[in-house]
Design a protein around this motif. Structure first.
Motif, mmCIF file in Angstrom:
data_model
loop_
_atom_site.group_PDB
_atom_site.id
_atom_site.type_symbol
_atom_site.label_atom_id
_atom_site.label_comp_id
_atom_site.label_asym_id
_atom_site.label_seq_id
_atom_site.Cartn_x
_atom_site.Cartn_y
_atom_site.Cartn_z
ATOM 1 N N MET A 19 0.843 -1.202 0.000
ATOM 2 C CA MET A 19 0.000 0.000 0.000
ATOM 3 C C MET A 19 0.876 1.249 0.000
ATOM 4 O O MET A 19 1.849 1.335 0.740
ATOM 5 N N LYS A 20 0.537 2.181 -0.854
ATOM 6 C CA LYS A 20 1.267 3.447 -0.919
ATOM 7 C C LYS A 20 0.254 4.583 -0.922
ATOM 8 O O LYS A 20 -0.730 4.541 -1.672
ATOM 9 N N THR A 21 0.471 5.572 -0.085
ATOM 10 C CA THR A 21 -0.463 6.702 -0.047
ATOM 11 C C THR A 21 0.270 7.995 -0.369
ATOM 12 O O THR A 21 1.443 8.175 -0.009
ATOM 13 N N THR A 22 -0.439 8.869 -1.050
ATOM 14 C CA THR A 22 0.065 10.197 -1.382
ATOM 15 C C THR A 22 -1.056 11.197 -1.157
ATOM 16 O O THR A 22 -2.226 10.881 -1.422
ATOM 17 N N GLN A 23 -0.716 12.355 -0.655
ATOM 18 C CA GLN A 23 -1.717 13.413 -0.480
ATOM 19 C C GLN A 23 -1.437 14.563 -1.437
ATOM 20 O O GLN A 23 -0.271 14.907 -1.685
ATOM 21 N N ILE A 24 -2.494 15.114 -1.991
ATOM 22 C CA ILE A 24 -2.380 16.336 -2.778
ATOM 23 C C ILE A 24 -3.451 17.308 -2.278
ATOM 24 O O ILE A 24 -4.455 16.884 -1.706
ATOM 25 N N PRO A 25 -3.258 18.600 -2.471
ATOM 26 C CA PRO A 25 -4.270 19.565 -2.016
ATOM 27 C C PRO A 25 -5.618 19.311 -2.685
ATOM 28 O O PRO A 25 -5.676 18.991 -3.874
ATOM 29 N N PHE A 26 -6.699 19.454 -1.922
ATOM 30 C CA PHE A 26 -8.041 19.349 -2.501
ATOM 31 C C PHE A 26 -8.175 20.299 -3.697
ATOM 32 O O PHE A 26 -8.819 19.978 -4.701
ATOM 33 N N GLN A 27 -7.557 21.472 -3.590
ATOM 34 C CA GLN A 27 -7.700 22.494 -4.619
ATOM 35 C C GLN A 27 -7.123 22.051 -5.965
ATOM 36 O O GLN A 27 -7.512 22.585 -7.009
ATOM 37 N N LYS A 28 -6.203 21.086 -5.932
ATOM 38 C CA LYS A 28 -5.535 20.655 -7.170
ATOM 39 C C LYS A 28 -6.361 19.639 -7.964
ATOM 40 O O LYS A 28 -6.006 19.300 -9.088
ATOM 41 N N THR A 29 -7.450 19.144 -7.379
ATOM 42 C CA THR A 29 -8.226 18.114 -8.074
ATOM 43 C C THR A 29 -9.249 18.689 -9.036
ATOM 44 O O THR A 29 -9.704 17.992 -9.949
ATOM 45 N N GLY A 30 -9.667 19.933 -8.817
ATOM 46 C CA GLY A 30 -10.699 20.528 -9.664
ATOM 47 C C GLY A 30 -12.108 20.084 -9.336
ATOM 48 O O GLY A 30 -13.052 20.443 -10.035
ATOM 49 N N PHE A 31 -12.282 19.311 -8.264
ATOM 50 C CA PHE A 31 -13.607 18.783 -7.922
ATOM 51 C C PHE A 31 -14.217 19.428 -6.679
ATOM 52 O O PHE A 31 -15.242 18.978 -6.194
ATOM 53 N N PHE A 32 -13.574 20.480 -6.165
ATOM 54 C CA PHE A 32 -14.074 21.114 -4.952
ATOM 55 C C PHE A 32 -14.341 22.595 -5.202
ATOM 56 O O PHE A 32 -13.634 23.251 -5.965
ATOM 57 N N SER A 33 -15.361 23.108 -4.544
ATOM 58 C CA SER A 33 -15.878 24.449 -4.829
ATOM 59 C C SER A 33 -14.983 25.541 -4.259
ATOM 60 O O SER A 33 -14.144 25.309 -3.380
ATOM 61 N N LYS A 34 -15.226 26.757 -4.733
ATOM 62 C CA LYS A 34 -14.538 27.938 -4.193
ATOM 63 C C LYS A 34 -14.819 28.075 -2.700
ATOM 64 O O LYS A 34 -13.945 28.466 -1.923
ATOM 65 N N THR A 35 -16.050 27.730 -2.292
ATOM 66 C CA THR A 35 -16.389 27.793 -0.868
ATOM 67 C C THR A 35 -15.442 26.927 -0.060
ATOM 68 O O THR A 35 -14.915 27.353 0.979
ATOM 69 N N MET A 36 -15.189 25.702 -0.544
ATOM 70 C CA MET A 36 -14.300 24.795 0.182
ATOM 71 C C MET A 36 -12.851 25.264 0.108
ATOM 72 O O MET A 36 -12.107 25.171 1.089
ATOM 73 N N HIS A 37 -12.444 25.779 -1.037
ATOM 74 C CA HIS A 37 -11.077 26.301 -1.152
ATOM 75 C C HIS A 37 -10.850 27.396 -0.114
ATOM 76 O O HIS A 37 -9.845 27.398 0.605
#
Length: 530
Positions: free
Chosen positions: A1-19
């Motif tokens: 198992m390998k895990t990596t984290q990236i910012p939510f903002q980099k996925t394009g699937f989260f709103s300006k409100t969440m950013h």
């Protein structure tokens, strides 16, 4: 198992409100209380401890014991229910609809987020106890949202007559759904477990609330998860003062409406309040309560009350009063010693409308935490991404943009249209300075010519890209196929797939992998390679 984290903002699937929330933007700060970090939880513990009564704790424990009375319960869950009696015990809550067989994958992510956060806080605050709670949305009445799940690209649906609170729905008819689902599964060890989980859940329990409790308990009971059903007369009795206040003064409407006026200056509004944010709940209906000419009416029925009659009805029949999306969060925070609510972006957006209302009725507003989100990538898929030189962040690009970028990167023709357009704009900038010394008609002609030539370059760029995509058809097809596998319907897989697809392949190790990978307070998107 390998895990990596990236910012939510980099996925394009989260709103300006969440950013903005994740970045603590000053525009969103007035609409939440404590931020989900250790300092915020320290403050939240102090606030909740001052306001939550021992009497409520004891009533909650009695209600939970009664709800679990006919269920096999893990020692950890039993211990957690008992701990609620202690005034240094607090809850971490997530909630979800009673989707058929848990519905989308993020059902798991919500609950594991609550479990993992409870464990992390127990380490950070060793003098306190923290209990993960799953709040079943048993009083929802939108059956179309919960009557199916997706498996291997196919929709498995439950068709029945709609009406009333879904938690009270009979499980009759799910035998046919079980037959259809079983045919998709095969006969492996993991397939047999899934069949047993479905059949024991839905075919051995009489209503949807009990079936959902059984399944969630089977999946997460070992971690001490406590499952609560708010459609409970004893719990609703604790909420009676707030129900009466709503019927008499309509405070939620006033406070939330005022908040919306400020919130909508920068953000879209998720839900709008009604004058009375309560339903009247019967065996087969859940209808809005309306106030017309000082008479309380139950919409689409002949039921009416005077003010005195409806206040008496609250005392005599508390289970009949069901909070809507505006008041359900308050109900939760009144009856639980809760510190934090974990939800998706849409849920967070409507919670931001509620802070002033909570303050008006003197209930602490909880910490709001964006749930963990996960993209599962197999070792084989990971290798393909590497061979195609697609980074983890590029994976989430719009498919057109991803294909365009990779085709250009792979092209033998190296020409930069952005630079050419910038050069052209600079040339016209000089010409515009000359034009200022003439008349308006010449300035307009220069602007028109600039737009025409830039449009021509953009058209040429699109034609070149189209030609390159044809020439690199194999690369285009490979990228398209891989991204479609990972992001079905160009959406996060957690909104499309059911956990059973991964459980069929990985068994219980799938849940163990999620448990090890999810870090709620990191506030980042997780890629999980299995």
């Amino acid at each position: 198992m390998k895990t990596t984290q990236i910012p939510f903002q980099k996925t394009g699937f989260f709103s300006k409100t969440m950013h903005d929330y994740l970045e603590k933007n000053k525009n969103i700060q007035p609409f939440y209380n404590n931020f989900p970090d250790i300092s915020g939880f320290h403050n939240q513990i102090e606030e909740k401890q001052k306001s939550y009564r021992l009497q409520t704790r004891l009533a909650l424990v009695d209600a939970l014991k009664n709800q679990y009375i006919s269920f096999e319960t893990s020692e950890k869950t039993i211990e957690n229910i008992e701990l609620i009696k202690q005034q240094n015990t607090f809850t971490i809550t997530t909630g979800h609809q009673l989707n058929l067989f848990t519905g989308p994958l993020y059902f798991l992510y919500k609950i594991i987020s609550a479990i993992n956060l409870s464990e992390e806080l127990s380490e950070k605050f060793p003098e306190q106890h923290f209990i993960p709670i799953y709040w079943m949305a048993t009083e929802d009445h939108d059956f179309d949202e919960i009557n199916y799940f997706n498996f291997d690209g196919k929709k498995v649906s439950w068709n029945r007559k709609d009406g009333g609170a879904v938690g009270r729905f009979s499980t009759e008819g799910l035998q046919e759904v079980f037959k259809v689902f079983s045919n998709h599964l095969g006969n492996s060890k993991n397939a047999k477990y899934l069949k047993e989980l479905f059949s024991d859940g839905y075919l051995k329990h009489n209503n949807l609330a009990d079936a959902t409790r059984f399944i969630a308990n089977k999946l997460f009971g070992e971690f001490g998860l406590v499952i609560i059903d708010g459609d409970d007369a004893n719990l609703k009795q604790l909420f009676n003062p707030f129900v009466k206040e709503e019927l008499e003064n309509q405070t939620s409407f006033k406070e939330v409406s005022n908040t919306i006026l400020e919130l909508e200056k920068n953000y879209p509004i998720q839900v709008n309040p009604r004058e009375i944010n309560l339903f009247y709940l019967g065996d087969d209906f859940r209808e809005r309560i309306l106030l017309e000419d000082n008479i309380y009416k139950v919409n689409n029925t002949n039921i009416t009350f005077s003010k005195a009659e409806i206040l008496a009805e609250v005392d005599e029949n508390p289970k009949a009063f069901s909070p809507n999306v505006i008041m359900r969060p308050l109900f939760q925070e009144v009856i639980l010693p809760n510190l934090c609510y974990i939800g998706g972006g849409g849920e967070m957006a409507y919670w931001f409308e509620l802070k002033a209302y909570f303050e008006k009725v003197y209930i602490p507003f909880p910490v709001l935490l964006l749930r963990n989100s996960v993209q599962v990538v197999s070792v084989k898929q990971s290798k393909k991404l590497e061979n195609l030189k697609i980074s983890q962040e590029e994976l989430f690009l719009n498919q057109y943009d991803l294909l365009s970028k990779k085709v250009i990167d792979n092209s033998e023709i190296k020409t930069n249209f952005s630079q050419k357009i910038e050069f052209l704009q600079n040339q016209f900038s000089d010409l515009k300075e000359v034009a200022k010394k003439t008349d308006v008609s010449f300035i307009n002609a220069v602007n028109a010519q600039e737009r025409k030539q830039i449009k021509g370059l953009e058209s040429l760029e699109k034609r070149l890209l189209k030609a390159e995509k044809r020439r690199q058809r194999d690369l285009v097809d490979r990228i398209t196929l891989l991204q479609n596998e990972l992001l079905p319907n160009q959406s996060l897989e957690e909104r499309q797939r059911n956990f059973s697809e991964y459980y069929l392949e990985y068994g219980s190790s799938f849940i163990e992998a999620l448990k090890g990978a999810l870090k709620p307070l990191q506030l980042e998107f997780t890629l999980l390679e299995l």
